[in-house]
Design an enzyme around this catalytic site. Structure first.
Site, short mmCIF file in Angstrom:
data_model
loop_
_atom_site.label_atom_id
_atom_site.label_comp_id
_atom_site.label_asym_id
_atom_site.label_seq_id
_atom_site.Cartn_x
_atom_site.Cartn_y
_atom_site.Cartn_z
N GLU A 1 0.80 -1.22 0.00
CA GLU A 1 0.00 0.00 0.00
C GLU A 1 0.84 1.28 0.00
O GLU A 1 0.74 2.11 0.91
CB GLU A 1 -0.95 0.01 1.19
CG GLU A 1 -1.93 -1.13 1.20
CD GLU A 1 -2.95 -1.07 2.33
OE1 GLU A 1 -3.91 -1.86 2.27
OE2 GLU A 1 -2.79 -0.24 3.24
N GLU B 1 -5.11 -8.71 0.68
CA GLU B 1 -5.77 -8.39 1.94
C GLU B 1 -7.26 -8.15 1.66
O GLU B 1 -7.62 -7.55 0.65
CB GLU B 1 -5.22 -7.12 2.61
CG GLU B 1 -3.85 -7.26 3.22
CD GLU B 1 -3.36 -5.95 3.85
OE1 GLU B 1 -4.21 -5.11 4.25
OE2 GLU B 1 -2.14 -5.75 3.92
#
Length: 462
Positions: A165, A364
């Protein structure tokens, strides 16, 4: 039965800074330091010193993960743990021994280890000395750290990722003040985004020079599909720019090796474009990912901004769009995020149609819920039926995307065991396995037993 592809990854993801604890670390990362200077900002003043004690209990923890059917796990190697001298990238032997033991334990349990190299955890000395990811010097030091990881562990670790991220580093540190150092500086944010893309490409370049047999390298992006509030020209334009910034800024360089030209034009017009060289852009062009990890939690709904984008003030990307709360939306009230599983299907089709149908996996997905002890039954097991329903819905939409040809090879939950989570600490729990942070006793939740059956069947019941 909705069967998933053969050899599908069923697993979960965590990270070094959120699970290991600070035990025997020579260097502090930016979150270690942030807790040192402002502990009151962390929920219940709980910092990362112990986390879920993975440094000391990794063998038992990995066996617990295996016991609920996981065939793969992602974690990260902490730069601040592995490296002794940050300028010369000399390694700490105790850290090498620890990561070797973790990898060996995973392999002995027949679990595929996936290792990530950067999970928001820059060594804080490098921020103090160079300004962190604002500096190209950090790019070079990061590549040196990555090379050490590849050389030390690449004979056994066959799946690597460069960042987790990276957009969160940009937004949290430089735009919206939820990660140390909490700066608001749009131009620095844009440069950091460029430097993170460059660092990923250079690490991939170093990885390929080593020619590690059967090994692959990718990156992990949090993709938040953009949905306009209406079909109006203004809302559609807001959504287009939001998509360019929030998703394509990292997705396009990772897969296609180029930055979105429309975004470059916009940043140039606003006088905030990054500083980069032709040589660097060649590195980015020639070192794209082998696979993609996608973290998905919620959609991004936007509408035309209430204020004109050319209003006077600090440049922020969201001057071109405002958040839109869709009436009647489903929400996880503890976290404040909309629940919209169909977006995972939209991601699958977008990758298929616009990003070379590159191999990818859900790296995720999950829901954080507070005070889960309220759902304990008489046997002490948390009956988290809401999590089972959440994952089931997402898997059903993912299955549909795979059926239509999207090249997805796995699903990882965030997270295997309840872990420490930045400023929120242990407020919201995400794991298939609960963790009493006072005793470090870990107990499988109802969702963990359910997940074991899904993995065993390699699919969902109709």
């Amino acid at each position: 039965m909705k069967k998933f592809p053969e050899n599908f990854w069923w697993g979960a993801a965590t990270s070094g800074p959120q699970s290991e604890g600070r035990f025997n670390k020579k260097h502090a990362n930016v979150f270690d330091y942030h807790f040192e200077i402002e502990p009151e900002k962390f929920y219940q003043h709980i910092g990362p010193d112990v986390a879920s004690n993975f440094y000391n209990s990794y063998q038992e923890d990995i066996q617990l993960m295996k016991s609920i059917g996981m065939n793969s796990v992602r974690t990260s190697i902490q730069w601040s743990r592995l490296i002794d001298d940050l300028e010369t990238n000399t390694v700490n032997q105790e850290a090498v021994d620890f990561y070797n033991a973790v990898i060996a334990t995973m392999i002995s349990e027949k679990m595929t280890p996936v290792m990530n190299l950067h999970h928001f955890d820059l060594p804080v000395e490098l921020y103090a000395k160079y300004g962190g990811w604002e500096s190209k010097k950090i790019v070079e030091l990061y590549v040196g750290f990555a090379e050490q990881c590849f050389k030390l562990f690449g004979d056994r670790v066959k799946y690597w990722t460069t960042h987790n991220e990276p957009m969160v580093v940009v937004e949290g540190e430089y735009l919206f003040q939820f990660h140390y150092p909490n700066i608001v500086d749009g131009k620095k944010a844009v440069q950091v985004a460029y430097n993170l893309n460059l660092a990923s490409a250079k690490a991939i370049q170093a990885f390929r020079r080593l020619n590690i047999p059967e090994a692959k390298i990718g990156t992990i992006l949090n993709l938040t599909p953009t949905y306009a509030a209406s079909d109006s020209k203004e809302d559609q334009e807001a959504a287009r720019i939001a998509e360019l910034w929030n998703n394509n800024l990292f997705l396009e360089p990772a897969v296609h090796g180029t930055f979105p030209s429309e975004l470059e034009e916009l940043l140039t017009q606003d006088k905030v474009l990054w500083e980069g060289s032709a040589e660097e852009k060649e590195v980015i062009k020639n070192n794209t990912v082998d696979f993609l990890g996608v973290n998905f939690y919620h959609p991004n709904r936007v509408k035309a901004p209430d204020l004109a984008p050319n209003s006077v003030g600090e440049w922020l990307p969201n001057r071109y769009y405002d958040a839109y709360d869709m009436p009647g939306r489903r929400v996880n009230l503890d976290r404040g995020w909309e629940i919209y599983p169909k977006a995972l299907y939209d991601i699958a089709i977008n990758i298929k149609e616009n990003y070379k149908n590159i191999p990818w996996y859900v790296s995720e997905n999950g829901m954080g819920v507070s005070n889960e002890d309220r759902f304990k039954n008489s046997e002490g097991i948390i009956e988290d039926e809401y999590r089972i329903a959440f994952v089931t819905e997402h898997l059903e939409w993912l299955y549909q995307g795979i059926e239509e040809g999207s090249n997805c090879f796995g699903y990882h939950m965030w997270t295997p065991i309840d872990c420490w989570s930045w400023l929120n600490a242990y407020k919201n729990r995400y794991g298939f396995i609960s963790n009493n942070i006072h005793t470090q006793i870990k107990t499988v939740k109802q969702s963990g037993y359910w997940f074991k059956e899904v993995a065993k069947r390699n699919g969902l019941k109709e």
